[in-house]
Motif scaffolding. Structure first.
Motif, short mmCIF file in Angstrom:
data_model
loop_
_atom_site.label_atom_id
_atom_site.label_comp_id
_atom_site.label_asym_id
_atom_site.label_seq_id
_atom_site.Cartn_x
_atom_site.Cartn_y
_atom_site.Cartn_z
N GLN A 185 0.82 -1.21 0.00
CA GLN A 185 0.00 0.00 0.00
C GLN A 185 0.86 1.26 0.00
N THR A 186 1.97 1.22 0.71
CA THR A 186 2.87 2.38 0.72
C THR A 186 3.40 2.66 -0.68
N GLN A 189 0.53 4.18 -2.80
CA GLN A 189 0.28 5.57 -2.45
C GLN A 189 1.39 6.49 -2.93
N ASN A 190 2.64 6.03 -2.84
CA ASN A 190 3.75 6.84 -3.34
C ASN A 190 3.69 6.99 -4.85
N LEU A 192 0.93 6.94 -6.67
CA LEU A 192 -0.17 7.86 -6.94
C LEU A 192 0.23 9.30 -6.65
N LYS A 193 1.05 9.50 -5.60
CA LYS A 193 1.52 10.86 -5.29
C LYS A 193 2.40 11.40 -6.41
N GLU A 218 -5.47 1.81 -7.42
CA GLU A 218 -6.10 2.90 -6.67
C GLU A 218 -7.47 2.48 -6.14
N VAL A 221 -7.02 0.29 -3.03
CA VAL A 221 -6.65 1.02 -1.82
C VAL A 221 -7.82 1.86 -1.31
N ARG A 222 -8.54 2.51 -2.20
CA ARG A 222 -9.63 3.40 -1.79
C ARG A 222 -10.74 2.66 -1.07
N LEU A 227 -8.04 8.08 0.58
CA LEU A 227 -6.81 8.75 0.20
C LEU A 227 -7.11 10.24 0.07
N THR A 229 -6.85 13.16 -1.88
CA THR A 229 -6.50 13.52 -3.25
C THR A 229 -7.34 14.69 -3.70
N ARG A 261 -13.26 8.87 -5.56
CA ARG A 261 -12.62 10.16 -5.25
C ARG A 261 -13.66 11.18 -4.82
#
Length: 504
Positions: A185-186, A189-190, A192-193, A218, A221-222, A227, A229, A261
């Motif tokens: 997951q980390t 997320q990284n 996606l960032k 995504e 995870v969501r 998240l 965003t 989102r």
């Protein structure tokens, strides 16, 4: 170095489409190529060997046996395994050019991706074959990949961002296969960032294939936790006709992500947010109309053929429920979608029946290698179990979850089943033991829940509920209460991978 652009490939194509690029054989012959996969129709129909396609770094040789980067015999064996086993297994029900083309070709030319691919292949081979662990091999190539990525982080140009994101997907997959879901997951997320910060543009097919994978990740995870965003990404208009089931899947991914989102925005919706919701609902209706009218919807000839369309419709039904209620904070509103929950459960039951009759239909490969990185039916089953308050329907979902054996990305079946059952227990308590009780009241319902793992390997899972106070829950001996957190001790019930996560 830059990516070469390829025309889109259509898998259930009814009309012939051409592009400026094609397989290596057709290029040499200077004839048009229809870019069929795994071999183009022109080569097959004329009895020629189709030498495949190239996206990264020029023409792709026929075999991984002659890489552009020097490798050892053991590393060659891992690359062969990657080509023959890993990339054919992980995509799930829909073929992915990221795995079948981009990762393979990039690993031949870019050291960071080569080492990430070697580490991934070694882990996958260990999981599938049950052979001796290759921890030192994996760790060495993992660290070498990270070392090579440092230069790309410093360069921060378009090509370097592509390399970073491809390696990121390889790391996510590797950690999922090892059961290190927090690390996975980390990485997601990284990644996606980076995409958000760079305002990543899809200027080539390679970009499209990278974003296709991250779009699925995504969603995974969501649905576990929110998240932070920005506003929903642009959602392209639904075409008049889907050329393939995969085109329909990609379009539905975009709509699902935009819905999720939108759901993460604060309650108290502005007019613009309401318009965005209406737009998503309109496009979901349009999606179904176009999909049912497309030729790809017809001609199902086997149970394996039935998986993809049934899975598509199940995810469409789930996305519609989410879109209808994404701006509503009242859990009682989910009762208005009971007819859709019933429809969704019928679709999921059909998938489960297919899986029981033919286990390879849902997740091909040996039992120990049934992990896939794509979305399957674990997520919809979880959604039905925690959000549908019709007792019979949600317990039907729980029953199927208990029997699922394959992993889907960061969603492993045992944890998903345990979390779902615990949420149902917290909500229902002894409510249905009382006579004449049918509708679960608002006082029993739990609002949005975040599912957080404490660390790798999984020993505790925290359920963070937003709507109700701790005092209202019937807490059992299996749950530790910390503020609004519920930790489920599952170490005795799960097969825990004993290795520690890799250190960077």
């Amino acid at each position: 170095m830059s990516f070469k652009s390829l025309g889109n490939t259509s898998y259930f194509r009814q009309d012939t489409m051409y592009s400026k690029t094609g397989c290596r054989t057709c290029k040499i012959r200077k004839v048009k190529c229809d870019e069929g996969y795994p071999a183009c129709h022109r080569c097959v129909s004329t009895g020629r060997a189709c030498d495949g396609y190239a996206v990264w770094g020029g023409d792709l040789p026929q075999s991984m046996s002659a890489p552009c980067l020097a490798i050892s015999t053991v590393e060659k064996q891992c690359l062969d395994w990657l080509q023959m086993r890993t990339v054919t297994k992980l995509p799930g029900s829909f073929r992915s050019e990221f795995w079948s083309r981009l990762l393979l070709q990039a690993s031949r030319h870019e050291p960071a991706i080569l080492h990430a691919s070697l580490a991934l292949s070694a882990v996958h081979k260990t999981v599938v074959d049950g052979e001796a662990r290759m921890d030192r091999f994996v760790l060495r190539h993992y660290n070498m990949a990270i070392s090579h990525l440092n230069g790309h982080f410093a360069a921060n140009d378009t090509f370097s961002i592509q390399v970073i994101l491809i390696a990121c997907i390889a790391f996510v997959t590797l950690e999922c296969l090892r059961g290190n879901f927090v690390a996975a997951q980390t990485h997601i997320q990284n990644g996606l960032k980076i995409i958000e910060a760079q305002k990543y543009k899809q200027d080539s097919l390679a970009d499209d294939w990278i974003m296709e994978v991250f779009s699925r990740l995504e969603i995974q995870v969501r649905l576990l936790n929110s998240l932070s965003t920005s506003s929903p990404r642009h959602s392209f208009d639904i075409p008049r006709r889907f050329r393939s089931r995969k085109d329909a899947w990609k379009s539905l991914d975009s709509l699902t992500n935009n819905t999720l989102r939108l759901r993460s925005k604060p309650v108290g919706s502005s007019g613009q947010t309401l318009i965005a919701r209406q737009t998503i609902l309109r496009r979901l209706r349009r999606w179904q109309t176009v999909y049912e009218a497309s030729a790809i919807f017809h001609g199902i000839s086997s149970e394996v053929d039935e998986v993809a369309p049934t899975l598509l419709m199940a995810h469409h039904t789930m996305a519609t429920i989410m879109a209808e209620l994404c701006l509503c904070s009242d859990e009682m509103a989910f009762d208005s979608q009971n007819h859709r929950f019933a429809q969704l459960m019928d679709e999921l039951q059909r998938l489960d029946d297919i899986g029981k009759a033919n286990p390879d239909a849902l997740s091909p490969g040996p039992q120990k290698g049934r992990s896939i990185m794509d979305l399957g039916y674990l997520v919809p089953l979880y959604y039905v179990a925690v959000k549908c308050r019709v007792h019979v329907i949600r317990h039907q979902a729980l029953g199927i979850l208990d029997s699922v054996s394959h992993q889907e990305g960061i969603w492993d079946p045992k944890t998903t089943a345990l979390v779902s059952r615990k949420i149902v227990e917290l909500e229902e308590q002894d409510f249905y033991h009382q006579p004449h009780e049918r509708c679960l009241p608002a006082s029993h319902r739990i609002g949005d829940i975040k599912v957080l793992r404490e660390r790798d390997p999984t020993e505790k899972i925290f359920l963070i509920a937003s709507e109700r106070s701790v005092a209202e829950y019937d807490v059992t001996l299996y749950i530790d209460v910390i503020a609004h957190c519920y930790s489920i001790h599952i170490s005795c019930e799960l097969d825990i991978i004993s290795a520690s996560p890799y250190k960077y």
